[in-house]
Design a protein around this motif. Structure first.
Motif, PDB file in Angstrom:
ATOM      1  N   UNK A   1       0.805  -1.216   0.000  1.00 42.55           N
ATOM      2  CA  UNK A   1       0.000   0.000   0.000  1.00 42.55           C
ATOM      3  C   UNK A   1       0.845   1.276   0.000  1.00 42.55           C
ATOM      4  N   UNK A   2       2.161   1.150  -0.175  1.00 39.40           N
ATOM      5  CA  UNK A   2       3.016   2.328  -0.299  1.00 39.40           C
ATOM      6  C   UNK A   2       2.826   2.920  -1.695  1.00 39.40           C
ATOM      7  N   UNK A   3       2.657   4.236  -1.754  1.00 37.82           N
ATOM      8  CA  UNK A   3       2.425   4.900  -3.037  1.00 37.82           C
ATOM      9  C   UNK A   3       3.667   4.837  -3.912  1.00 37.82           C
ATOM     10  N   UNK A   4       3.441   4.582  -5.176  1.00 32.88           N
ATOM     11  CA  UNK A   4       4.524   4.647  -6.155  1.00 32.88           C
ATOM     12  C   UNK A   4       4.544   5.978  -6.888  1.00 32.88           C
ATOM     13  N   UNK A   5       3.590   6.819  -6.555  1.00 34.77           N
ATOM     14  CA  UNK A   5       3.496   8.126  -7.200  1.00 34.77           C
ATOM     15  C   UNK A   5       4.065   9.238  -6.337  1.00 34.77           C
TER      16      UNK A   5
ATOM     17  N   UNK B   1      -6.847   0.475  -3.757  1.00 28.56           N
ATOM     18  CA  UNK B   1      -6.658   1.536  -2.775  1.00 28.56           C
ATOM     19  C   UNK B   1      -5.799   2.600  -3.429  1.00 28.56           C
ATOM     20  N   UNK B   2      -6.169   3.864  -3.243  1.00 26.36           N
ATOM     21  CA  UNK B   2      -5.454   4.937  -3.918  1.00 26.36           C
ATOM     22  C   UNK B   2      -5.036   6.049  -2.982  1.00 26.36           C
ATOM     23  N   UNK B   3      -4.284   6.994  -3.544  1.00 25.18           N
ATOM     24  CA  UNK B   3      -3.813   8.152  -2.785  1.00 25.18           C
ATOM     25  C   UNK B   3      -4.941   9.173  -2.621  1.00 25.18           C
TER      26      UNK B   3
ATOM     27  N   UNK C   1      -1.126   4.651   0.318  1.00 22.91           N
ATOM     28  CA  UNK C   1      -2.457   4.631  -0.314  1.00 22.91           C
ATOM     29  C   UNK C   1      -3.460   4.214   0.761  1.00 22.91           C
ATOM     30  N   UNK C   2      -4.388   5.089   1.074  1.00 21.32           N
ATOM     31  CA  UNK C   2      -5.324   4.839   2.178  1.00 21.32           C
ATOM     32  C   UNK C   2      -6.785   4.967   1.778  1.00 21.32           C
ATOM     33  N   UNK C   3      -7.078   5.386   0.543  1.00 25.69           N
ATOM     34  CA  UNK C   3      -8.469   5.608   0.147  1.00 25.69           C
ATOM     35  C   UNK C   3      -9.001   4.412  -0.630  1.00 25.69           C
ATOM     36  N   UNK C   4     -10.081   3.863  -0.118  1.00 28.86           N
ATOM     37  CA  UNK C   4     -10.691   2.672  -0.703  1.00 28.86           C
ATOM     38  C   UNK C   4     -11.336   3.027  -2.039  1.00 28.86           C
TER      39      UNK C   4
ATOM     40  N   UNK D   1      -9.990  12.467  -6.845  1.00 32.81           N
ATOM     41  CA  UNK D   1     -10.863  12.914  -7.937  1.00 32.81           C
ATOM     42  C   UNK D   1     -10.489  12.258  -9.254  1.00 32.81           C
ATOM     43  N   UNK D   2      -9.227  11.913  -9.419  1.00 33.60           N
ATOM     44  CA  UNK D   2      -8.781  11.202 -10.622  1.00 33.60           C
ATOM     45  C   UNK D   2      -9.269   9.759 -10.582  1.00 33.60           C
ATOM     46  N   UNK D   3      -9.069   9.113  -9.435  1.00 30.34           N
ATOM     47  CA  UNK D   3      -9.494   7.715  -9.314  1.00 30.34           C
ATOM     48  C   UNK D   3     -11.008   7.592  -9.460  1.00 30.34           C
ATOM     49  N   UNK D   4     -11.735   8.656  -9.113  1.00 32.11           N
ATOM     50  CA  UNK D   4     -13.200   8.615  -9.221  1.00 32.11           C
ATOM     51  C   UNK D   4     -13.650   8.446 -10.662  1.00 32.11           C
ATOM     52  N   UNK D   5     -12.855   8.912 -11.603  1.00 35.24           N
ATOM     53  CA  UNK D   5     -13.192   8.711 -13.018  1.00 35.24           C
ATOM     54  C   UNK D   5     -12.705   7.361 -13.518  1.00 35.24           C
ATOM     55  N   UNK D   6     -11.518   6.995 -13.117  1.00 35.70           N
ATOM     56  CA  UNK D   6     -10.951   5.737 -13.607  1.00 35.70           C
ATOM     57  C   UNK D   6     -11.629   4.538 -12.964  1.00 35.70           C
ATOM     58  N   UNK D   7     -11.917   4.659 -11.669  1.00 33.97           N
ATOM     59  CA  UNK D   7     -12.546   3.578 -10.906  1.00 33.97           C
ATOM     60  C   UNK D   7     -13.785   4.132 -10.213  1.00 33.97           C
ATOM     61  N   UNK D   8     -14.841   4.432 -10.950  1.00 31.01           N
ATOM     62  CA  UNK D   8     -16.010   5.086 -10.347  1.00 31.01           C
ATOM     63  C   UNK D   8     -16.685   4.211  -9.303  1.00 31.01           C
ATOM     64  N   UNK D   9     -17.366   4.869  -8.406  1.00 28.50           N
ATOM     65  CA  UNK D   9     -18.077   4.189  -7.327  1.00 28.50           C
ATOM     66  C   UNK D   9     -19.065   3.175  -7.905  1.00 28.50           C
TER      67      UNK D   9
END
Length: 1017
Positions: A430-434, A553-555, A440-443, A560-568
């Motif tokens: 879960x360590x960020x590569x970015x 899990x994302x940063x 990375x803590x956001x589900x 807001x970026x992950x919300x488009x790529x991996x929407x709820x």
């Protein structure tokens, strides 16, 4: 290199000062500046001006010097406000001067204005500063559109088009791993990027926006104040300008892609980029760095440690290693988002399609997910025992804690929401590569917690992409990816994690699953990565990502970026949005205020009241987001919040609403459409606001026509809320609070075939029950009176969903009319096609009433009702007294009524009612075979009843059992009521849009509830 040393200028400060005076007529203080090829001096002139004197390397072709001059001249003419060095002419007005060194080498001179500011390298490189840099570069490149010069076509290794030449310099790279790293980037460049470069937009660019060539304002380090050193400018793809600036901005930056995104955002605001350019940017950034480290390595032996060449070599290697660890697609998504582009092409269309088609999606669980009593899983609370247990990798303990949590709260389904911040993600994975030093803590999925072995079904048809086992602790266990390609929607992928391993032997890549097919089962903690049993469900709008590449899990920074790529996946899974946030007053507060503010005998349904906040089709959603299948509230005849009704109402309300004293098309159009559904004798309509008003108007018409008051009503009947209607409603006047039967009211028994005397032949039930009406008429005639009217619901509802025996109404109508009375059909609950075979329930009896009253379903929840009668009765009513109803028949109400008729006819809902009603009746009869408590099932279309008895022979009413079933169904997410003199009849009146899937859900809940109630009895 020796040739370069011969051509490199080597003038002293005094020499430079003389040249300045000779060619530019200036005097002042000079100081040398670093440069790789040329010689530069800062000039603080006595006239107050500040300049840079450049003595050009003699090895530079004349065409390049002329190019630099032309470039500066173009900017001075077309963008004089750009904070870049501007040309200062010689005393003779030339752009260039010329001198010869002591070695006899000819050099060109150029004087440009000094750009004040602090090098970006000496500032904090804030996000605002990088965005400002992007804006300046965008303005710079935009100003150079249309500019060209032969000198711009230089064949330099620093040209991004030539980045592939770095492969020829790999021999100078020490270390096998470092060479392998560069080879990976070079291979991507050769196969993915280089073939696309010729098709990209190109212009003359600065080509070297490193953080020493970029200046921030002395008093505001968030603002870029200048761009200097145009010596590397050339003709190249526009996106190369951004890539070069981003490469340098990312050096020693904790979030290099975030730095690049800031530059992109600014550049795009001034010089809009194209998606195909952004999609190559990650690799172009990397290739600028590859070019830099390979050139530096190749020159190490000759530069003598020249700090200008090696200044960024170490951080460049660090950044390359960071980028090698990143997934390029995730970096590209961040860069696309900075421009306002979709995370993946079609991402918005996917979420829009799911929202628009949510009603057609199959349930993911055995029942629709929103129907389960649900609660948030407490992972967001770092101190909760379940979170602590999970973080400590004690899955059995976490599972037990969750089960206890559910038991205490009456919860069947746990929900872990998208985007939730969690502390349980503690592993190295879960360590960020970015972003450096970030976890990375956001589900990024939706978690559904139920028991191990819970079966899971795909809401949409799918093709299996992969089935694999991720064995790592805190991993997914069994992981399945499905690809969906619904019509009218871009393809997308759903990820199903933490499943039981049984799926591995049942599914394989390429398998086709139809909607509703089994995907897998929730895995036990021993096989699901060590978690309490649950499903991690996730949507990916990028179908190129493999199952293991999809970020679960994302940063937080890029949520807001992950919300488009991996929407709820909330809507996809069938969870109501109200689950997350309750609004308004609490249940307890509302109950208290109802008692204080409203009439005290206003009733509330169910032993535990429900607060509904939204209706949608056949569903009612409460304030906790739980959805209830509505099988009871027949007001919303064609479904709650039907869009056609809502649109018609809003459109007309936004145009005009007034009363019937003015002319308007809607009222006559609606009257024409409404009467066309009735027998030809019924041609005149009157519009009111409720069923009670309709029945009240019918009584006025009756009195005007017959001049009588005597009424014949059915026992247990209910016809409305006004006092005169209470007087003709035995359901009210015979019960608590009622004043009893008035002399002019004559009550006939309910013609209930189920409770008819056993010795009556079935075919004679109608005639035998009609005889009681004949007796009432005879009693009136003995007093010299006669009935004014007979009124009955065409299917008595409050009396227990009683279906009149064949011939009953025909015989009663005949008898009443023969003695001067009229017949009123109360169709408030049963009309408008609910019975399926006909528009009106009285048609099933083969009769035509004199007056028909209607309400409830007529406006699908809007306050609209009507009376339709014969021309003869209408003429009698026209006795000189004006009839006026302020809101009855207004344009908005009639627009709503028309919309309801359009939907019923356009969607053939009568046929649907008949088909689904027959299906439900068959299901009820099957239930009857398994449950002795069911004494009778009856129904027509979507007007249904199930009578419960303690003994089928005696038919003793099972009142408590019926109430327990009603409340039990409510607890399981289905709404129904109990009616009848003994309150032992389950009453169901679903919306006309009820589907077979809805019917199956109702039958399943009834089965489960009957079994549960029976077990407690």
């Amino acid at each position: 290199m020796n040739d370069m040393l011969k051509t490199t200028p080597d003038f002293s400060i005094d020499d430079a000062k003389s040249l300045l005076a000779e060619h530019y007529g200036l005097d002042g203080l000079l100081s040398p500046l670093d440069s790789e090829r040329d010689q530069n001096f800062k000039v603080v002139a006595n006239n107050g001006g500040v300049y840079i004197l450049k003595i050009v390397n003699a090895g530079e072709p004349l065409v390049e010097s002329e190019f630099q001059t032309a470039l500066l001249g173009h900017i001075g003419q077309h963008a004089p406000d750009l904070p870049v060095p501007h040309l200062w002419p010689t005393t003779s007005g030339s752009s260039l001067a010329e001198t010869t060194s002591a070695h006899g080498v000819r050099h060109l001179l150029r004087l440009v204005g000094w750009v004040p500011g602090l090098p970006l390298a000496q500032s904090a490189r804030s996000e605002n500063a990088l965005t400002s840099l992007g804006r300046l570069l965008g303005r710079f490149d935009e100003a150079l559109q249309g500019f060209m010069h032969p000198g711009a076509l230089r064949d330099l290794d620093w040209n991004i088009r030539n980045a592939g030449r770095s492969a020829d310099r790999l021999q100078h790279i020490d270390g096998t791993e470092d060479r392998a790293l560069l080879k990976r980037f070079l291979a991507r460049f050769e196969t993915v990027v280089e073939p696309k470069l010729p098709k990209l937009r190109s212009t003359v660019i600065h080509n070297d926006a490193n953080d020493w060539n970029v200046l921030v304002a002395d008093d505001d380090h968030d603002r870029i104040a200048g761009l200097i050193d145009l010596g590397d400018a050339l003709y190249a793809p526009v996106i190369a300008e951004v890539a070069i600036a981003a490469a340098y901005a990312g050096l020693d930056h904790a979030d290099p892609i975030g730095a690049a995104a800031a530059i992109v955002r600014g550049f795009h605001a001034e010089y809009p980029l194209l998606e195909e350019e952004i999609d190559l940017l990650f690799d172009l950034i990397a290739m600028r760095l590859v070019t830099s480290v390979t050139i530096s390595a190749s020159r190490h032996a000759h530069t003598g440690g020249n700090p200008y060449l090696a200044i960024s070599e170490k951080p460049a290697w660090t950044l390359l290693r960071k980028m090698d660890a990143m997934n390029p697609r995730f970096a590209t998504v961040i860069l696309r988002h900075a421009c306002g582009f979709e995370a993946a092409p079609g991402a918005h269309a996917v979420t829009a399609w799911i929202a628009a088609n949510r009603k057609s999606l199959r349930p993911l669980l055995d029942k629709p997910a929103a129907t389960y009593p649900a609660a948030l899983v407490p992972y967001a609370d770092p101190k909760h025992p379940m979170t602590v247990a999970s973080a400590g990798e004690r899955p059995n303990e976490a599972q037990a804690i969750w089960e206890a949590y559910c038991s205490e709260r009456g919860v069947d389904l746990g929900i872990g929401p998208w985007g939730e911040a969690r502390t349980v993600y503690s592993g190295e994975m879960f360590v960020s590569r970015l972003i450096e030093k970030t976890r990375r803590t956001r589900h990024l999925g939706l978690d559904l917690f139920m028991a191990a072995g819970t079966r899971l079904y795909t809401p949409l048809a799918a093709t299996v992409v992969s089935v694999e086992i991720e064995p790592d602790p805190l991993g997914y266990g069994c992981l399945i990816a499905l690809r969906h390609e619904p019509e009218g929607c871009p393809a997308f992928v759903t990820l199903w994690g933490h499943l039981a391993h049984e799926a591995l032997g049942r599914l394989k890549a390429g398998d086709r699953l139809e909607a509703g097919a089994l995907v897998g089962e929730m895995g036990a903690s021993t096989e699901n990565g060590g978690w309490a049993p649950h499903l991690h469900l996730q949507i990916s709008t990028d179908t190129r990502l493999s199952a293991t590449e999809i970020l679960g899990v994302g940063e937080a920074r890029y949520l807001d970026v992950w919300a488009e790529l991996f929407p709820d996946a909330l809507t996809y899974a069938g969870i109501a949005p109200e689950f997350y946030a309750k609004t308004g007053r609490s249940h307890e507060e509302i109950v208290k205020q109802r008692k204080e503010l409203l009439v005290p005998n206003l009733s509330i349904s169910y032993d535990k009241p429900i607060k509904f906040v939204r209706g949608n089709g056949v569903w009612l959603i409460d304030d906790s987001g739980r959805a209830y299948l509505d099988c009871f509230n027949n007001v919303c005849h064609i479904g709650h919040a039907h869009p056609a009704v809502v649109e018609a109402m809003a459109r007309q309300a936004a145009t005009l609403n007034t009363n019937t004293r003015y002319l308007h098309d809607n009222i006559v159009t609606y009257a024409e459409r409404l009467t066309a559904t009735l027998p030809k004798e019924l041609t005149v309509a009157g519009f009111v606001n409720s069923g009670s008003e309709a029945n009240g108007l019918a009584l006025r018409m009756m009195r005007a026509h017959t001049c009588r008051e005597n009424a014949i009503v059915l026992d247990w009947a209910y016809h409305g809320t006004t006092q005169e209607l209470i007087d003709i409603s035995p359901y009210k006047f015979q019960r608590k609070g009622g004043k009893g039967q008035k002399p002019h009211i004559h009550v006939a028994p309910v013609p209930d075939s189920y409770r008819a005397p056993a010795d009556w032949p079935l075919e004679e039930h109608g005639k035998r029950y009609a005889e009681s009406v004949a007796d009432l008429i005879a009693a009136m005639q003995a007093k010299g009176e006669g009935p004014g009217f007979f009124i009955a619901e065409s299917i008595p509802s409050v009396a227990g969903q009683v279906f009149l025996p064949d011939g009953y109404l025909k015989e009663v109508y005949r008898m009443v009319r023969e003695v001067g009375g009229i017949c009123i059909a109360d169709e408030v609950q049963v009309g408008f096609g609910r019975v399926g075979s006909h528009w009106w329930a009285f048609e099933e009896q083969g009769v035509t009433p004199d007056i028909v009253t209607m309400g409830k379903p007529i406006g699908n929840g809007h306050p609209l009702a009507a009376v339709v009668t014969t021309r003869e009765i209408a003429n009698s009513f026209n006795n000189g007294m004006e009839y006026f109803n302020t809101f009855g028949g207004n344009p908005v109400s009639c627009a709503v009524g028309l919309a309801v008729l359009d939907v019923i006819e356009g969607q053939d809902l009568r046929h649907n009612a008949l088909e689904i009603g027959n299906y439900l009746m068959a299901g009820f009869r099957a239930l009857q075979e398994r449950h002795e408590v069911i004494g009778d099932v009856r129904g027509m279309g979507l007007f249904l009843g199930v009578e419960l008895v303690t003994d089928r022979k005696t038919k003793a009413p099972a009142t408590d059992f019926a109430r327990a079933v009603s409340n039990g169904a409510r607890r399981r997410g289905v709404l129904m009521g109990t009616e009848g003199p003994h309150d032992n009849v389950l009453k169901m009146r679903p919306p006309m849009i009820f589907s077979k899937r809805d019917a199956d859900h109702l039958l399943a809940v009834l089965e489960e509830t009957f079994e549960a109630v029976a077990a407690k009895s």
